[in-house]
Design a protein around this motif. Structure first.
Motif, PDB file in Angstrom:
ATOM      1  N   HIS A   1     -18.591 -57.781  17.546  1.00 37.46           N
ATOM      2  CA  HIS A   1     -19.815 -57.652  16.757  1.00 37.46           C
ATOM      3  C   HIS A   1     -19.812 -56.290  16.051  1.00 37.46           C
ATOM      4  O   HIS A   1     -18.901 -55.467  16.263  1.00 37.46           O
ATOM      5  CB  HIS A   1     -21.061 -57.856  17.626  1.00 37.46           C
ATOM      6  CG  HIS A   1     -21.175 -56.881  18.754  1.00 37.46           C
ATOM      7  ND1 HIS A   1     -21.478 -55.566  18.562  1.00 37.46           N
ATOM      8  CD2 HIS A   1     -20.997 -57.025  20.090  1.00 37.46           C
ATOM      9  CE1 HIS A   1     -21.506 -54.940  19.715  1.00 37.46           C
ATOM     10  NE2 HIS A   1     -21.212 -55.807  20.677  1.00 37.46           N
TER      11      HIS A   1
ATOM     12  N   CYS B   1     -22.035 -61.960  22.157  1.00 31.64           N
ATOM     13  CA  CYS B   1     -23.243 -62.229  21.387  1.00 31.64           C
ATOM     14  C   CYS B   1     -23.031 -63.557  20.663  1.00 31.64           C
ATOM     15  O   CYS B   1     -21.965 -64.179  20.811  1.00 31.64           O
ATOM     16  CB  CYS B   1     -23.545 -61.100  20.401  1.00 31.64           C
ATOM     17  SG  CYS B   1     -22.323 -60.903  19.104  1.00 31.64           S
TER      18      CYS B   1
ATOM     19  N   GLY C   1     -26.509 -57.680  22.372  1.00 30.76           N
ATOM     20  CA  GLY C   1     -26.440 -59.143  22.545  1.00 30.76           C
ATOM     21  C   GLY C   1     -27.604 -59.733  23.322  1.00 30.76           C
ATOM     22  O   GLY C   1     -27.650 -60.943  23.555  1.00 30.76           O
TER      23      GLY C   1
HETATM   24  O1  PXL Z   1     -26.493 -59.988  18.396  1.00 34.07           O
HETATM   25  C1  PXL Z   1     -26.735 -59.932  17.050  1.00 34.07           C
HETATM   26  C2  PXL Z   1     -25.449 -59.901  16.267  1.00 34.07           C
HETATM   27  C3  PXL Z   1     -24.764 -61.077  16.056  1.00 34.07           C
HETATM   28  N1  PXL Z   1     -23.596 -61.118  15.394  1.00 34.07           N
HETATM   29  C4  PXL Z   1     -23.035 -59.985  14.914  1.00 34.07           C
HETATM   30  C5  PXL Z   1     -23.674 -58.765  15.087  1.00 34.07           C
HETATM   31  C6  PXL Z   1     -24.912 -58.713  15.744  1.00 34.07           C
HETATM   32  C7  PXL Z   1     -25.599 -57.438  15.904  1.00 34.07           C
HETATM   33  O2  PXL Z   1     -25.123 -56.395  15.617  1.00 34.07           O
HETATM   34  O3  PXL Z   1     -23.091 -57.655  14.627  1.00 34.07           O
HETATM   35  C8  PXL Z   1     -21.726 -60.060  14.201  1.00 34.07           C
END
Ligand code: PXL
Length: 286
Positions: free
Chosen positions: A49, A22, A222
């Motif tokens: 994430h 992501c 993501g």
């Molecule tokens: O994709 C979105 C996102 C981005 N970054 C982090 C996330 C999330 C969605 O949970 O946890 C760290």
């Protein structure tokens, strides 16, 4: 001296989640593949994430953000687009607005993906106050890319689960454009249970478009980042908003399909990599 043949340059302001595809690990490869030079301003560094994976590490990099931007400013670096995504704190909302002011040019593009919620719920590290702060960041953008949950939060409305009516989607698009941005792309749009996609609205032309793809059941992580990065890749390659949103719907849906067919864990991100040759064809780059 730079000549005409230099790639467009984007500043990508997102977290770096080491595993789980992501944010930066999606934005950098997609934009680079689309011929766009991309600089990274990390908002946090995580082991994974936060979506459904327990035990992740989280290093907040707020204190590095202003030094990064001051250094870039001292080098007189110009960006053709600024693309912000996951921001981890109120302070970062302020810093990103400052970044926009420092690097705003007459004709560059500010795209904000107001990452904070999905499926009717805020991601667990965010509060409703944060959502109100995100509003102010969106005000400064040319294009915003919320999902329906984020759209409701930005408008201070209660989230409504789908399927949606065309009127509801139209009203959301127009209300969001009244926050400030001229162009809106709303993701997670569906009118029946068998399709899912995105709707866009350009306030200048008054044009609304919608692109849907067959729905694959399950919540794939993501996909919002794959979508927004591809949308920007389309815009930076000269495609208009609705066309770019269509390219992003097809590319994201193909990645989801590939991941589903492989039976992969939905938390680990989608296989967007093997669709890159198809994406480049759609972008007329190959
Ligand atoms: O994709 C979105 C996102 C981005 N970054 C982090 C996330 C999330 C969605 O949970 O946890 C760290």
């Amino acid at each position: 001296m730079e000549n005409q043949n230099t790639p467009p340059r984007v500043a990508a302001i997102h977290d770096l989640s080491g595993f789980g595809k992501c944010s930066l690990t999606v934005a950098l490869p997609i934009l680079s593949a689309a011929g766009i030079e991309t600089s990274a301003l990390p908002t946090a560094i995580l082991s994974t994430h936060t979506g459904g994976i327990e035990g992740y590490t989280y290093l907040d990099t707020t204190s590095e953000m202003q030094p990064f931007m001051r250094h870039w400013q001292s080098l007189d670096i110009r960006f053709d687009a600024i693309y912000s995504g996951f921001l981890g704190s109120f302070e970062q909302l302020e810093i990103v607005k400052e970044f926009f002011e420092l690097f705003r040019q007459k004709d560059n593009l500010i795209l904000v993906d107001p990452v904070m919620a999905d499926n009717g719920e805020l991601y667990k590290i965010f509060t409703p106050e944060f959502a109100r702060g995100m509003n102010k960041v969106c005000e400064k953008a040319d294009v915003i890319v919320p999902n329906i949950t984020e759209a409701a939060l930005l408008l201070g409305e209660t989230y409504r689960p789908g399927p949606y009516s065309e009127t509801y989607i139209d009203d959301l698009l127009k209300a969001l454009s009244e926050l400030g941005p001229k162009q809106i792309v709303l993701t997670g749009v569906y009118f029946t249970d068998t399709e899912l996609g995105a709707a866009s609205y350009d306030r200048t032309s008054g044009q609304t478009t919608c692109t849907l793809a067959p729905r694959v059941p399950g919540y794939y992580h993501g996909t919002g980042d794959v979508f927004a990065s591809t949308l920007l890749a389309g815009l930076m390659n000269g495609f208009e908003l609705g066309h770019s949103a269509g390219i992003a719907v097809r590319y994201t849906a193909a990645g989801i399909r590939r991941t589903c067919e492989a039976g992969s864990d939905v938390r680990f991100g989608v296989n967007f990599e093997q669709g890159i040759p198809d994406l480049l064809k759609e972008l007329h780059l190959y």
